[in-house]
Design a protein around this motif. Structure first.
Motif, PDB file in Angstrom:
ATOM      1  N   HIS A   1       6.320   6.912  -1.098  1.00  0.00           N
ATOM      2  CA  HIS A   1       5.346   5.833  -0.962  1.00  0.00           C
ATOM      3  C   HIS A   1       6.057   4.506  -0.666  1.00  0.00           C
ATOM      4  CE1 HIS A   1       1.363   4.059  -1.670  1.00  0.00           C
ATOM      5  NE2 HIS A   1       2.054   3.011  -2.131  1.00  0.00           N
ATOM      6  N   ILE A   2       7.083   4.204  -1.439  1.00  0.00           N
ATOM      7  CA  ILE A   2       7.850   2.966  -1.242  1.00  0.00           C
ATOM      8  C   ILE A   2       8.468   2.940   0.151  1.00  0.00           C
ATOM      9  CG2 ILE A   2       9.940   1.733  -1.971  1.00  0.00           C
ATOM     10  CD1 ILE A   2       9.211   2.664  -4.866  1.00  0.00           C
ATOM     11  N   THR A   3       9.030   4.051   0.580  1.00  0.00           N
ATOM     12  CA  THR A   3       9.664   4.119   1.899  1.00  0.00           C
ATOM     13  C   THR A   3       8.637   3.907   3.005  1.00  0.00           C
ATOM     14  OG1 THR A   3      11.360   5.618   1.033  1.00  0.00           O
ATOM     15  CG2 THR A   3      11.116   5.508   3.431  1.00  0.00           C
ATOM     16  N   LEU A   4       7.469   4.530   2.878  1.00  0.00           N
ATOM     17  CA  LEU A   4       6.419   4.341   3.876  1.00  0.00           C
ATOM     18  C   LEU A   4       5.995   2.878   3.962  1.00  0.00           C
ATOM     19  CD1 LEU A   4       4.218   7.496   3.271  1.00  0.00           C
ATOM     20  CD2 LEU A   4       5.532   6.968   5.341  1.00  0.00           C
ATOM     21  N   VAL A   5       5.749   2.257   2.814  1.00  0.00           N
ATOM     22  CA  VAL A   5       5.348   0.849   2.803  1.00  0.00           C
ATOM     23  C   VAL A   5       6.441  -0.017   3.423  1.00  0.00           C
ATOM     24  CG1 VAL A   5       4.834  -1.125   1.302  1.00  0.00           C
ATOM     25  CG2 VAL A   5       3.755   1.095   0.858  1.00  0.00           C
ATOM     26  N   HIS A   6       7.679   0.263   3.067  1.00  0.00           N
ATOM     27  CA  HIS A   6       8.821  -0.500   3.587  1.00  0.00           C
ATOM     28  C   HIS A   6       8.892  -0.410   5.111  1.00  0.00           C
ATOM     29  CE1 HIS A   6      13.038  -2.059   3.156  1.00  0.00           C
ATOM     30  NE2 HIS A   6      13.137  -1.471   4.334  1.00  0.00           N
ATOM     31  N   GLU A   7       8.810   0.788   5.645  1.00  0.00           N
ATOM     32  CA  GLU A   7       8.942   0.972   7.095  1.00  0.00           C
ATOM     33  C   GLU A   7       7.720   0.447   7.843  1.00  0.00           C
ATOM     34  OE1 GLU A   7      11.856   1.448   8.019  1.00  0.00           O
ATOM     35  OE2 GLU A   7      12.650   2.259   6.157  1.00  0.00           O
ATOM     36  N   ILE A   8       6.534   0.609   7.282  1.00  0.00           N
ATOM     37  CA  ILE A   8       5.329   0.043   7.892  1.00  0.00           C
ATOM     38  C   ILE A   8       5.424  -1.479   7.921  1.00  0.00           C
ATOM     39  CG2 ILE A   8       2.838  -0.285   7.590  1.00  0.00           C
ATOM     40  CD1 ILE A   8       2.768   2.671   6.584  1.00  0.00           C
ATOM     41  N   ALA A   9       5.998  -2.055   6.886  1.00  0.00           N
ATOM     42  CA  ALA A   9       6.179  -3.508   6.851  1.00  0.00           C
ATOM     43  C   ALA A   9       7.062  -3.967   8.015  1.00  0.00           C
ATOM     44  CB  ALA A   9       6.776  -3.934   5.520  1.00  0.00           C
ATOM     45  N   HIS A  10       8.065  -3.183   8.368  1.00  0.00           N
ATOM     46  CA  HIS A  10       8.902  -3.532   9.518  1.00  0.00           C
ATOM     47  C   HIS A  10       8.064  -3.558  10.798  1.00  0.00           C
ATOM     48  CE1 HIS A  10      12.566  -3.831   7.367  1.00  0.00           C
ATOM     49  NE2 HIS A  10      12.750  -2.533   7.165  1.00  0.00           N
ATOM     50  N   TYR A  11       7.124  -2.649  10.920  1.00  0.00           N
ATOM     51  CA  TYR A  11       6.205  -2.646  12.069  1.00  0.00           C
ATOM     52  C   TYR A  11       5.464  -3.985  12.157  1.00  0.00           C
ATOM     53  CZ  TYR A  11       1.899  -1.740  14.657  1.00  0.00           C
ATOM     54  OH  TYR A  11       0.837  -1.823  15.540  1.00  0.00           O
ATOM     55  N   PHE A  12       5.105  -4.531  11.000  1.00  0.00           N
ATOM     56  CA  PHE A  12       4.384  -5.799  10.948  1.00  0.00           C
ATOM     57  C   PHE A  12       5.320  -7.008  11.021  1.00  0.00           C
ATOM     58  CE2 PHE A  12       1.112  -3.019   9.033  1.00  0.00           C
ATOM     59  CZ  PHE A  12       0.085  -3.299   9.932  1.00  0.00           C
ATOM     60  N   GLY A  13       6.616  -6.775  11.232  1.00  0.00           N
ATOM     61  CA  GLY A  13       7.562  -7.857  11.435  1.00  0.00           C
ATOM     62  C   GLY A  13       8.177  -8.419  10.169  1.00  0.00           C
ATOM     63  N   ILE A  14       8.044  -7.724   9.051  1.00  0.00           N
ATOM     64  CA  ILE A  14       8.615  -8.186   7.790  1.00  0.00           C
ATOM     65  C   ILE A  14      10.034  -7.634   7.673  1.00  0.00           C
ATOM     66  CG2 ILE A  14       8.363  -8.194   5.275  1.00  0.00           C
ATOM     67  CD1 ILE A  14       5.321  -7.771   5.760  1.00  0.00           C
ATOM     68  N   ASP A  15      11.012  -8.516   7.491  1.00  0.00           N
ATOM     69  CA  ASP A  15      12.404  -8.091   7.444  1.00  0.00           C
ATOM     70  C   ASP A  15      12.818  -7.647   6.034  1.00  0.00           C
ATOM     71  OD1 ASP A  15      12.896 -10.449   5.987  1.00  0.00           O
ATOM     72  OD2 ASP A  15      13.788 -11.479   7.682  1.00  0.00           O
ATOM     73  N   ASP A  16      14.008  -7.063   5.946  1.00  0.00           N
ATOM     74  CA  ASP A  16      14.506  -6.526   4.673  1.00  0.00           C
ATOM     75  C   ASP A  16      14.598  -7.594   3.589  1.00  0.00           C
ATOM     76  OD1 ASP A  16      14.732  -3.793   5.225  1.00  0.00           O
ATOM     77  OD2 ASP A  16      16.692  -4.050   6.151  1.00  0.00           O
ATOM     78  N   GLU A  17      15.039  -8.780   3.949  1.00  0.00           N
ATOM     79  CA  GLU A  17      15.176  -9.852   2.952  1.00  0.00           C
ATOM     80  C   GLU A  17      13.836 -10.177   2.302  1.00  0.00           C
ATOM     81  OE1 GLU A  17      16.317 -14.577   2.811  1.00  0.00           O
ATOM     82  OE2 GLU A  17      17.306 -13.319   4.309  1.00  0.00           O
ATOM     83  N   HIS A  18      12.798 -10.313   3.115  1.00  0.00           N
ATOM     84  CA  HIS A  18      11.465 -10.613   2.567  1.00  0.00           C
ATOM     85  C   HIS A  18      10.933  -9.421   1.760  1.00  0.00           C
ATOM     86  CE1 HIS A  18       7.190 -12.345   3.316  1.00  0.00           C
ATOM     87  NE2 HIS A  18       7.568 -12.495   2.080  1.00  0.00           N
ATOM     88  N   LEU A  19      11.206  -8.211   2.228  1.00  0.00           N
ATOM     89  CA  LEU A  19      10.782  -7.019   1.482  1.00  0.00           C
ATOM     90  C   LEU A  19      11.427  -6.979   0.107  1.00  0.00           C
ATOM     91  CD1 LEU A  19      10.709  -4.358   4.295  1.00  0.00           C
ATOM     92  CD2 LEU A  19       8.773  -5.041   2.852  1.00  0.00           C
ATOM     93  N   HIS A  20      12.700  -7.352   0.012  1.00  0.00           N
ATOM     94  CA  HIS A  20      13.376  -7.399  -1.280  1.00  0.00           C
ATOM     95  C   HIS A  20      12.735  -8.433  -2.189  1.00  0.00           C
ATOM     96  CE1 HIS A  20      16.649  -4.541  -0.763  1.00  0.00           C
ATOM     97  NE2 HIS A  20      16.771  -4.973   0.481  1.00  0.00           N
ATOM     98  N   GLU A  21      12.380  -9.580  -1.615  1.00  0.00           N
ATOM     99  CA  GLU A  21      11.702 -10.630  -2.390  1.00  0.00           C
ATOM    100  C   GLU A  21      10.369 -10.131  -2.938  1.00  0.00           C
ATOM    101  OE1 GLU A  21      11.298 -13.921   0.298  1.00  0.00           O
ATOM    102  OE2 GLU A  21      13.465 -14.271   0.378  1.00  0.00           O
ATOM    103  N   LEU A  22       9.689  -9.286  -2.161  1.00  0.00           N
ATOM    104  CA  LEU A  22       8.388  -8.763  -2.567  1.00  0.00           C
ATOM    105  C   LEU A  22       8.493  -7.537  -3.476  1.00  0.00           C
ATOM    106  CD1 LEU A  22       6.594  -8.995   0.911  1.00  0.00           C
ATOM    107  CD2 LEU A  22       6.248 -10.489  -1.085  1.00  0.00           C
ATOM    108  N   GLY A  23       9.720  -7.043  -3.676  1.00  0.00           N
ATOM    109  CA  GLY A  23       9.914  -5.876  -4.524  1.00  0.00           C
ATOM    110  C   GLY A  23       9.804  -4.548  -3.804  1.00  0.00           C
TER     111      GLY A  23
END
Length: 113
Positions: A89-111
């Motif tokens: 689930h976490i991996t899917l959300v993480h990779e989908i977020a990249h589709y929406f233009g969210i980078d790793d740094e922001h993803l880490h900030e969001l948990g």
């Protein structure tokens, strides 16, 4: 867990994601591969494509973006089926977020890093 069982688990987790998010995905496929070829270490997932924030000249005939989940890395990193389900689930959300233009740094900030 076998590769086929993992594919079913990924499908179930995709079905559990909010419809309003999934409806916004355009020209994206989800793929399960046995193992990543990442020389830097284990990789749970990978987004391959052009984020919607960068799709200025994107149009018809484009190959689909891919979100890849790696079976062996997931299985090796989890001790229980429930832990595996949560990591998928976490991996899917993480990779989908990249589709929406969210980078790793922001993803880490969001948990979600």
């Amino acid at each position: 867990m076998s590769l086929q069982e993992f594919e079913l688990l990924v499908s179930e987790e995709l079905d559990s994601l909010p419809a309003h998010v999934m409806d916004q995905l355009d020209n994206v496929i989800f793929v399960v591969e046995e193992r990543s070829n990442n020389s830097a270490g284990p990789l749970l997932g990978l987004y391959q494509g052009t984020a919607i924030t960068d799709r200025f000249d994107y149009g018809l005939g484009e190959l689909p973006d891919q979100i890849v989940l790696y079976w062996a890395e997931h299985v090796d990193s989890c001790n229980t089926v429930e832990e595996l389900r949560q990591q998928v689930h976490i991996t899917l959300v993480h990779e989908i977020a990249h589709y929406f233009g969210i980078d790793d740094e922001h993803l880490h900030e969001l948990g979600w890093g």
